[in-house]
Design a protein around this motif. Structure first.
Motif, PDB file in Angstrom:
ATOM      1  N   ALA A  92     -20.459  71.493  -0.026  1.00  0.00           N
ATOM      2  CA  ALA A  92     -19.162  70.741   0.372  1.00  0.00           C
ATOM      3  C   ALA A  92     -18.751  70.432   1.450  1.00  0.00           C
ATOM      4  CB  ALA A  92     -18.525  70.716  -0.926  1.00  0.00           C
ATOM      5  N   TYR A  93     -18.808  69.989   2.880  1.00  0.00           N
ATOM      6  CA  TYR A  93     -18.205  70.920   4.543  1.00  0.00           C
ATOM      7  C   TYR A  93     -17.741  68.795   4.328  1.00  0.00           C
ATOM      8  CZ  TYR A  93     -17.232  71.628   8.573  1.00  0.00           C
ATOM      9  OH  TYR A  93     -17.122  72.214   9.818  1.00  0.00           O
ATOM     10  N   SER A  94     -16.374  69.496   4.558  1.00  0.00           N
ATOM     11  CA  SER A  94     -15.603  68.729   4.531  1.00  0.00           C
ATOM     12  C   SER A  94     -15.105  67.579   4.035  1.00  0.00           C
ATOM     13  CB  SER A  94     -15.532  68.488   6.251  1.00  0.00           C
ATOM     14  OG  SER A  94     -14.388  67.163   6.850  1.00  0.00           O
ATOM     15  N   VAL A  95     -14.788  67.852   2.285  1.00  0.00           N
ATOM     16  CA  VAL A  95     -15.533  66.862   1.327  1.00  0.00           C
ATOM     17  C   VAL A  95     -14.720  67.261   0.065  1.00  0.00           C
ATOM     18  CG1 VAL A  95     -17.987  65.754  -0.353  1.00  0.00           C
ATOM     19  CG2 VAL A  95     -18.326  66.446   1.922  1.00  0.00           C
ATOM     20  N   LEU A  96     -13.928  67.784  -0.237  1.00  0.00           N
ATOM     21  CA  LEU A  96     -13.701  68.352  -1.448  1.00  0.00           C
ATOM     22  C   LEU A  96     -11.994  67.233  -1.576  1.00  0.00           C
ATOM     23  CD1 LEU A  96     -14.245  71.898  -2.658  1.00  0.00           C
ATOM     24  CD2 LEU A  96     -15.450  69.149  -3.321  1.00  0.00           C
ATOM     25  N   HIS A  97     -11.818  67.539  -0.569  1.00  0.00           N
ATOM     26  CA  HIS A  97     -10.159  67.146   0.207  1.00  0.00           C
ATOM     27  C   HIS A  97      -9.820  65.847   0.182  1.00  0.00           C
ATOM     28  CE1 HIS A  97     -11.796  66.735   4.171  1.00  0.00           C
ATOM     29  NE2 HIS A  97     -10.915  65.977   4.014  1.00  0.00           N
ATOM     30  N   HIS A  98     -11.512  64.690  -0.263  1.00  0.00           N
ATOM     31  CA  HIS A  98     -11.464  63.479  -0.288  1.00  0.00           C
ATOM     32  C   HIS A  98     -11.161  62.967  -1.631  1.00  0.00           C
ATOM     33  CE1 HIS A  98     -13.042  62.030   3.600  1.00  0.00           C
ATOM     34  NE2 HIS A  98     -13.886  63.353   3.529  1.00  0.00           N
ATOM     35  N   PHE A  99     -11.697  63.819  -2.781  1.00  0.00           N
ATOM     36  CA  PHE A  99     -10.775  63.951  -3.897  1.00  0.00           C
ATOM     37  C   PHE A  99      -9.017  63.495  -5.035  1.00  0.00           C
ATOM     38  CE2 PHE A  99     -15.216  64.659  -3.320  1.00  0.00           C
ATOM     39  CZ  PHE A  99     -15.545  63.263  -4.768  1.00  0.00           C
ATOM     40  N   ILE A 110     -19.970  75.864  -1.793  1.00  0.00           N
ATOM     41  CA  ILE A 110     -19.331  76.376  -0.469  1.00  0.00           C
ATOM     42  C   ILE A 110     -19.158  75.630  -0.006  1.00  0.00           C
ATOM     43  CG2 ILE A 110     -20.319  77.267   2.148  1.00  0.00           C
ATOM     44  CD1 ILE A 110     -22.876  78.077   0.784  1.00  0.00           C
ATOM     45  N   SER A 111     -17.720  75.558   0.113  1.00  0.00           N
ATOM     46  CA  SER A 111     -16.530  73.920   0.403  1.00  0.00           C
ATOM     47  C   SER A 111     -15.905  74.831   1.949  1.00  0.00           C
ATOM     48  CB  SER A 111     -15.655  74.252  -0.319  1.00  0.00           C
ATOM     49  OG  SER A 111     -14.733  75.306  -0.324  1.00  0.00           O
ATOM     50  N   TYR A 112     -14.967  73.592   2.834  1.00  0.00           N
ATOM     51  CA  TYR A 112     -14.836  73.689   4.402  1.00  0.00           C
ATOM     52  C   TYR A 112     -13.783  72.295   4.451  1.00  0.00           C
ATOM     53  CZ  TYR A 112     -13.288  74.272   8.790  1.00  0.00           C
ATOM     54  OH  TYR A 112     -12.598  75.274  10.151  1.00  0.00           O
ATOM     55  N   ASP A 113     -12.569  72.713   4.042  1.00  0.00           N
ATOM     56  CA  ASP A 113     -11.478  71.436   4.348  1.00  0.00           C
ATOM     57  C   ASP A 113     -10.387  71.820   4.788  1.00  0.00           C
ATOM     58  OD1 ASP A 113     -12.245  69.330   1.832  1.00  0.00           O
ATOM     59  OD2 ASP A 113     -13.386  71.481   0.712  1.00  0.00           O
ATOM     60  N   PRO A 114      -9.140  70.929   5.298  1.00  0.00           N
ATOM     61  CA  PRO A 114      -7.817  71.030   5.816  1.00  0.00           C
ATOM     62  C   PRO A 114      -6.778  71.776   4.722  1.00  0.00           C
ATOM     63  CG  PRO A 114      -8.842  69.047   5.704  1.00  0.00           C
ATOM     64  CD  PRO A 114      -9.869  69.647   4.996  1.00  0.00           C
ATOM     65  N   LEU A 115      -6.455  72.175   5.080  1.00  0.00           N
ATOM     66  CA  LEU A 115      -5.543  72.829   4.410  1.00  0.00           C
ATOM     67  C   LEU A 115      -3.694  71.810   5.294  1.00  0.00           C
ATOM     68  CD1 LEU A 115      -5.580  76.361   4.662  1.00  0.00           C
ATOM     69  CD2 LEU A 115      -5.696  75.287   2.298  1.00  0.00           C
ATOM     70  N   LEU A 154     -27.386  70.622  -3.477  1.00  0.00           N
ATOM     71  CA  LEU A 154     -26.499  69.116  -3.187  1.00  0.00           C
ATOM     72  C   LEU A 154     -26.372  69.395  -2.126  1.00  0.00           C
ATOM     73  CD1 LEU A 154     -26.637  66.519  -4.603  1.00  0.00           C
ATOM     74  CD2 LEU A 154     -24.186  67.272  -5.697  1.00  0.00           C
ATOM     75  N   ASP A 155     -25.995  68.354  -1.571  1.00  0.00           N
ATOM     76  CA  ASP A 155     -25.273  68.359  -0.011  1.00  0.00           C
ATOM     77  C   ASP A 155     -24.580  66.535  -0.188  1.00  0.00           C
ATOM     78  OD1 ASP A 155     -24.758  69.126   2.493  1.00  0.00           O
ATOM     79  OD2 ASP A 155     -26.295  68.200   3.248  1.00  0.00           O
ATOM     80  N   LEU A 156     -22.933  67.411  -0.521  1.00  0.00           N
ATOM     81  CA  LEU A 156     -22.393  66.758  -1.525  1.00  0.00           C
ATOM     82  C   LEU A 156     -21.658  65.994  -0.372  1.00  0.00           C
ATOM     83  CD1 LEU A 156     -20.615  65.027  -3.536  1.00  0.00           C
ATOM     84  CD2 LEU A 156     -19.554  66.865  -3.433  1.00  0.00           C
ATOM     85  N   GLY A 157     -21.833  64.793  -0.124  1.00  0.00           N
ATOM     86  CA  GLY A 157     -21.139  64.416   1.259  1.00  0.00           C
ATOM     87  C   GLY A 157     -21.370  64.427   2.367  1.00  0.00           C
ATOM     88  N   CYS A 158     -22.730  64.120   2.954  1.00  0.00           N
ATOM     89  CA  CYS A 158     -23.359  65.037   3.521  1.00  0.00           C
ATOM     90  C   CYS A 158     -23.337  63.642   5.123  1.00  0.00           C
ATOM     91  CB  CYS A 158     -24.662  64.848   3.970  1.00  0.00           C
ATOM     92  SG  CYS A 158     -25.257  64.119   2.505  1.00  0.00           S
ATOM     93  N   TYR A 159     -23.429  62.536   4.824  1.00  0.00           N
ATOM     94  CA  TYR A 159     -22.781  61.680   5.800  1.00  0.00           C
ATOM     95  C   TYR A 159     -24.690  61.599   5.799  1.00  0.00           C
ATOM     96  CZ  TYR A 159     -21.911  57.611   8.640  1.00  0.00           C
ATOM     97  OH  TYR A 159     -21.164  57.161   9.704  1.00  0.00           O
ATOM     98  N   SER A 160     -24.528  61.569   7.478  1.00  0.00           N
ATOM     99  CA  SER A 160     -26.182  61.336   7.558  1.00  0.00           C
ATOM    100  C   SER A 160     -27.373  62.710   8.113  1.00  0.00           C
ATOM    101  CB  SER A 160     -26.160  60.184   9.303  1.00  0.00           C
ATOM    102  OG  SER A 160     -25.381  60.710  10.469  1.00  0.00           O
ATOM    103  N   SER A 172     -27.487  70.649   6.983  1.00  0.00           N
ATOM    104  CA  SER A 172     -28.403  69.614   6.391  1.00  0.00           C
ATOM    105  C   SER A 172     -29.777  69.890   6.023  1.00  0.00           C
ATOM    106  CB  SER A 172     -27.524  68.186   6.469  1.00  0.00           C
ATOM    107  OG  SER A 172     -26.498  67.632   5.899  1.00  0.00           O
ATOM    108  N   ILE A 173     -31.028  69.910   7.582  1.00  0.00           N
ATOM    109  CA  ILE A 173     -31.879  69.868   7.827  1.00  0.00           C
ATOM    110  C   ILE A 173     -32.492  71.072   7.688  1.00  0.00           C
ATOM    111  CG2 ILE A 173     -34.015  69.600  10.040  1.00  0.00           C
ATOM    112  CD1 ILE A 173     -32.518  67.012   8.250  1.00  0.00           C
ATOM    113  N   HIS A 174     -31.184  72.022   7.843  1.00  0.00           N
ATOM    114  CA  HIS A 174     -31.807  73.417   7.385  1.00  0.00           C
ATOM    115  C   HIS A 174     -31.896  73.736   6.094  1.00  0.00           C
ATOM    116  CE1 HIS A 174     -31.595  77.637   7.906  1.00  0.00           C
ATOM    117  NE2 HIS A 174     -30.994  77.875   6.602  1.00  0.00           N
ATOM    118  N   LEU A 175     -31.187  73.187   5.159  1.00  0.00           N
ATOM    119  CA  LEU A 175     -30.758  72.738   3.537  1.00  0.00           C
ATOM    120  C   LEU A 175     -31.755  72.155   3.326  1.00  0.00           C
ATOM    121  CD1 LEU A 175     -27.627  72.731   3.571  1.00  0.00           C
ATOM    122  CD2 LEU A 175     -28.205  74.693   2.539  1.00  0.00           C
TER     123      LEU A 175
END
Length: 271
Positions: A136-143, A164-169, A70-76, A81-84
């Motif tokens: 979830a690349y730059s996604v989890l912090h939107h919740f 796998i996540s990536y978010d601002p602190l 699942l590519d969560l919050g992947c936008y376009s 994304s394409i590799h996955l």
């Protein structure tokens, strides 16, 4: 109470969808985006660490041929994304923006095991589950409601599934002060919730954190070094040293991790 909270979030996500469909930012948000995506991105480029997290994410993916992703919050389509989509046993990209998803579907239409949907991850309409990997690349912090999100993530993961996540602190005092001053003017404040220490520990308690890394801890101060009469070679050397310390020490030290601006994690579902 939880039902009302969820309903409020779903309603707010409709506004978020409209925002990302139109990409209309006010002046304050545009300025912060320029700082965040301009200055700090340039810092990472200058010291050769722009793709550092992406390379690590690819290592964390492992063998995708056996995984439902699942590519969560992947936008376009994000960096991977394409590799996955090309390598996963089954790939589903989702985002609130139907405009963005239409573009992603066009890019992956030749792949029989890949599709993209414009749908809210928290919505009852999203019924897919048993994902081996949620990216979830730059996604989890939107919740805003972390507990609700964690519950949903666990519902959607397969046994031994990974995130796998990536978010601002927002754990570094200077960054917290800047964000606090900026937030009243932020056009996307309703769905921008950088991780606090509390947020991090909620994830730590809910999942097994296999590995974690922080970026732009000491390294963020290279912005000040850049204005000093120091050679570019010296600046690069300092930047590389500081980044190495951020990257390596944040694996085990919470104090180093919380000095950073960004956090990436490999998390595994608990049994």
């Amino acid at each position: 109470m939880e039902v009302k909270v969820k309903e409020a979030i779903l309603e707010n996500n409709k506004k978020q969808k409209e925002f990302y469909n139109n990409k209309k930012k006010n002046f304050a948000t545009a300025i912060w985006s320029k700082v965040r995506n301009g200055i700090f991105t340039q810092i990472k480029k200058n010291i050769g660490i722009q793709d550092q997290s992406y390379v690590l994410h690819k290592e964390w993916f492992g063998d995708l041929s056996t995984k439902k992703v699942l590519d969560l919050g992947c936008y376009s389509g994000n960096y991977w994304s394409i590799h996955l989509a090309e390598n996963a046993k089954e790939y589903l990209g989702i985002d609130l923006s139907d405009v963005a998803i239409a573009k992603l579907n066009e890019r992956i239409k030749h792949l029989p095991n890949a599709e993209a949907k414009a749908i809210d991850f928290l919505s009852d309409d999203f019924t897919a589950d048993k994902f081996d990997l949620i990216y979830a690349y730059s996604v989890l912090h939107h919740f805003q409601d972390t507990n609700l999100l964690i519950e949903r993530l666990n519902e959607k993961l397969a046994k031994d599934g990974e995130i796998i996540s990536y978010d601002p602190l927002e754990t570094s005092l200077p960054i917290k002060i800047i964000r606090t001053l900026y937030r009243p003017f932020q056009s996307d404040a309703a769905w921008e919730w950088p991780f606090t220490k509390k947020t991090f520990y909620l994830y730590k308690n809910a999942f097994n954190i296999v590995e974690r890394r922080g970026l732009l801890g000491k390294t963020k101060w290279i912005t000040l070094i850049n204005i000093l009469p120091v050679s570019n070679e010296r600046k690069t050397k300092i930047g590389l040293k500081w980044n190495s310390q951020d990257w390596n020490d944040s694996k085990t030290s919470d104090s180093v991790l919380f000095s950073c601006m960004h956090l990436t994690m490999l998390m595994k579902k608990k049994q």
